[in-house]
Design a protein around this motif. Structure first.
Motif, short mmCIF file in Angstrom:
data_model
loop_
_atom_site.label_atom_id
_atom_site.label_comp_id
_atom_site.label_asym_id
_atom_site.label_seq_id
_atom_site.Cartn_x
_atom_site.Cartn_y
_atom_site.Cartn_z
N CYS A 165 130.40 39.13 -14.34
CA CYS A 165 130.80 39.17 -12.88
C CYS A 165 130.87 40.44 -12.41
O CYS A 165 130.45 41.53 -12.94
CB CYS A 165 132.16 38.57 -13.11
SG CYS A 165 133.36 39.26 -13.88
N SER A 166 131.35 40.47 -11.27
CA SER A 166 131.58 41.80 -10.51
C SER A 166 132.58 42.72 -11.17
O SER A 166 132.47 43.76 -10.95
CB SER A 166 131.94 41.55 -8.86
OG SER A 166 133.10 40.92 -9.06
N LEU A 222 127.56 39.44 -4.34
CA LEU A 222 128.64 38.27 -4.96
C LEU A 222 127.54 36.76 -4.87
O LEU A 222 127.74 36.05 -5.90
CB LEU A 222 129.79 38.22 -4.23
CG LEU A 222 130.55 39.56 -4.01
CD1 LEU A 222 131.76 39.18 -3.52
CD2 LEU A 222 131.09 39.76 -5.69
N LEU A 231 125.33 36.94 -8.09
CA LEU A 231 126.15 36.68 -9.28
C LEU A 231 126.51 35.24 -9.29
O LEU A 231 126.54 34.56 -10.21
CB LEU A 231 127.38 37.53 -9.39
CG LEU A 231 127.15 38.99 -9.46
CD1 LEU A 231 128.51 39.80 -9.31
CD2 LEU A 231 126.87 39.09 -11.09
N GLY A 232 127.01 34.61 -8.24
CA GLY A 232 127.59 33.33 -8.12
C GLY A 232 126.54 32.30 -8.54
O GLY A 232 126.63 31.35 -9.19
N GLN A 264 126.19 32.55 -12.19
CA GLN A 264 127.40 31.95 -12.85
C GLN A 264 127.38 30.48 -12.71
O GLN A 264 127.68 29.69 -13.72
CB GLN A 264 128.43 32.57 -12.11
CG GLN A 264 128.88 34.06 -12.49
CD GLN A 264 129.78 34.62 -11.46
OE1 GLN A 264 129.73 34.14 -10.30
NE2 GLN A 264 129.97 35.84 -11.62
N THR A 273 136.25 34.21 -15.34
CA THR A 273 135.50 35.83 -14.76
C THR A 273 137.00 36.74 -14.59
O THR A 273 138.16 36.24 -14.43
CB THR A 273 134.92 35.47 -13.46
OG1 THR A 273 135.83 35.41 -12.35
CG2 THR A 273 134.03 34.37 -13.19
N SER A 291 136.75 38.46 -12.15
CA SER A 291 136.49 38.70 -10.72
C SER A 291 137.63 38.09 -9.81
O SER A 291 138.22 37.21 -10.03
CB SER A 291 135.34 38.09 -10.38
OG SER A 291 135.27 38.10 -8.76
N GLU A 300 132.51 33.99 -6.75
CA GLU A 300 132.27 33.96 -8.19
C GLU A 300 133.48 32.95 -9.07
O GLU A 300 133.04 32.67 -10.18
CB GLU A 300 132.52 35.25 -8.72
CG GLU A 300 131.45 36.43 -8.41
CD GLU A 300 131.96 37.66 -8.78
OE1 GLU A 300 131.38 37.82 -10.15
OE2 GLU A 300 132.92 38.67 -8.13
N ASN A 301 134.24 32.43 -8.33
CA ASN A 301 135.41 31.74 -8.91
C ASN A 301 135.44 30.21 -8.40
O ASN A 301 134.61 29.29 -8.78
CB ASN A 301 136.78 32.24 -8.80
CG ASN A 301 136.61 33.89 -9.38
OD1 ASN A 301 135.87 33.83 -10.62
ND2 ASN A 301 137.34 34.56 -8.86
#
Ligand SMILES: C[S@@+](CC[C@H](N)C(=O)[O-])C[C@H]1O[C@@H](n2cnc3c(N)ncnc32)[C@H](O)[C@@H]1O
Length: 526
Positions: free
Chosen positions: A296-297, A320, A323-324, A327, A347, A349, A354-355
């Motif tokens: 993650c970041s 982001l 990454l997302g 993920q 994560t 982050s 990302e969440n």
């Protein structure tokens, strides 16, 4: 030479003469990777370094540091980098004379930003017990503290006021001890013997809530360096089977060493890309518990001084989103293992992209097969509602967030899923129908090509073979450039196929369901 060259480049970048990359590539300094890293890291921490230089008046005290660029790179390397191991005597001397002033200014700025965390250690119950470790520390003169009331506020204020030789047994994670900030236990005998493990409280939560029982079959998809893996093994009391995957060979090797030191016997480590791991394989047919802790970041990690730097790169929306996407594919792929009944996603982050957004989409793509389970409702920092959740039932509050200021941990996110009992269809079919399988396939290929491309672009690869290479104008070798071009073209072909079949561009899969229902699914290959 390294420092003067880095200083010259910083100066030129400041005057907007050229980009860091071009200046590094045209520099006569041979180790481009080293030079590039030093310049980039100094730029990243520039705001805090400038404050340190101002407050210590270092440049007034040391004539040799008159140039802003040189002062910045030297102070960066001394405080946050490799510790001036590559500096000559003159530079080392000019900085180390002011060692304590520089270090205390850094510490003062960290405290001012409210980002000093306690030192958390997890007791490795595969090798020892919490009681034995506490007794050991007490014998050495450490003082155990206790909370005065069971409230969260009381707990936090006790942790916040821990002095260097004080420690507290955590009230949420039974194997966790919090020591006063700045306690250095790296040389401690219990650390060297693998009886204690440095692990932030937030990072202990995914394993703690997944709670695989002894004898179960568990998968840790993105496992290296193995902190959570060894915690899972401890929960399993080394009984059962723990598949630990990581796609990075070096990190996998570190994990193997770490797990050996921690006395983990039930894990099998594999250096593979989890997205290429077949859920239908008989090897994984009994996996019931899965931990997904992907790259993650890292925006939640306090030591990186994120709050004090201009780290625009790490928060760029496009990064982001990228990454997302990865993920999401890893999470959805994990959900397709036939027997999985409990799954935790985490994560370090702080970004919704990302969440919560990843969790929301994963629920959407897997129909109603999984439900969100409340993660540790006794902890106050909860998931943040999305402004536009793409389905009605997403409840962010069930997810846990950990926050440096209110929870005294790194910024962290944890979501827990349980497979619904009534479902009969396989998640694999749903994922195929929703188009998510094509999406995962695309992301897997895309990541592969991107990684190859990044390698080529970075100065690391330019010098990595240790011989002079044919560097073209933009810094890529001609032969390798051709290869990447070939791979990129191949990726374009796959993307085109995904777009044709799904009538949308990854990752926009929202309308896919309706369209797919009308057509028969033909999986994408290649
Ligand atoms: C956040 S770290 C994991 C930390 C680890 N769980 C721990 O607690 O020690 C993420 C890891 O995921 C690995 N990774 C990323 N994508 C992966 C993939 N597709 N398959 C396997 N590993 C992957 C990275 O190499 C990295 O080591």
């Amino acid at each position: 030479m390294l420092y003067t060259e880095a200083s010259r480049i910083l100066q030129n970048v400041q005057e907007k003469k050229a980009s860091v990359k071009n200046l590094v590539l045209s520099s006569k300094y041979k180790n481009k990777k080293q030079l590039f890293a030093l310049v980039c890291e100094t730029l990243k921490y520039k705001p805090i370094l400038v404050k340190i230089l101002e407050n210590t008046k270092l440049q007034k005290r040391e004539k040799i540091l008159k140039s802003d660029g040189l002062a910045l790179v030297l102070v960066y390397d001394f405080l946050l980098g490799k510790g001036l191991i590559r500096a000559n005597f003159k530079f080392k001397n000019a900085i180390s004379k002011h060692k304590s002033a520089l270090q205390s200014e850094l510490a003062r700025l960290k405290v001012k930003a409210g980002i000093i965390l306690p030192r958390y250690i997890r007791v490795n119950t595969l090798k020892t017990s919490v009681k034995d470790v506490i007794d050991h520390f007490k014998k050495e003169g450490f003082l155990q503290q206790h909370i005065t009331s069971p409230s969260y506020e009381s707990y936090i204020s006790t942790v916040r006021s821990l002095a260097k030789n004080h420690f507290l047994l955590d009230i949420h994670i039974p194997e966790l001890l919090a020591f006063g900030a700045g306690t250095d236990l790296h040389d401690h005998v219990l650390y060297k013997s693998g009886e204690i493990i440095f692990q932030d409280k937030a990072s202990c939560i995914p394993g703690y809530v997944l709670a695989p029982p002894p004898g179960s079959e568990v998968m840790d998809c993105c496992a290296a360096p193995g902190n959570k893996t060894s915690q899972l093994a401890a929960m399993m009391q080394n009984k059962g089977k723990l598949h630990a995957f990581d796609k990075d060979p070096k990190r996998t090797a570190t994990m193997v060493t770490m797990l050996l030191r921690s006395g983990v016997l039930c894990a099998s480590c594999e250096n593979i890309d989890f997205l290429r791991c077949d859920p239908e394989s008989p090897k994984y047919k009994d996996v019931e518990y899965i931990l997904v802790d992907p790259s993650c970041s890292g925006s939640g990690i306090v030591n990186r001084l994120n709050d004090m730097t201009d780290d625009a790169m790490s928060t760029a929306a496009s990064r982001l989103d990228g990454l997302g996407r990865i993920q999401l594919s890893i999470l959805v792929h994990a959900m397709t293992f036939p027997k999985v009944k409990k799954l935790v996603y985490s994560t370090c982050s702080v970004h919704q992209r990302e969440n919560e957004s990843v969790v929301n989409r994963a629920l959407q793509l897997t129909g109603d097969h999984f439900k969100l389970i409340m993660v540790m409702k006794e902890l106050p920092s909860r998931g943040k509602e999305l402004s536009e959740p793409s389905n009605g039932f997403f409840q962010a509050k069930k997810c846990l967030r950990m926050d440096p200021v209110s929870d005294l941990t790194n910024g962290f996110f944890v979501a827990m899923f349980e497979k619904r009992k009534h479902v009969t269809d396989s998640v694999k079919d749903i994922v195929e129908q929703s188009g998510a399988k094509d999406f995962i396939h695309f992301v897997s290929k895309e990541t592969h090509v991107k990684e190859k491309t990044e390698c080529l672009k970075s100065p690391k690869q330019i010098n990595s073979h240790g011989h002079d290479m044919d560097i073209s104008e933009n810094g890529q070798t001609n032969g390798r450039k051709q290869k990447v071009k070939g791979k990129k073209n191949k990726l374009q072909v796959i993307k085109q196929r995904v777009v044709e079949k799904t009538n949308l561009k990854p990752p926009e899969l929202k309308s896919r369901n309706k369209k797919k229902q009308k057509r028969k699914h033909r999986p994408v290959t290649g």
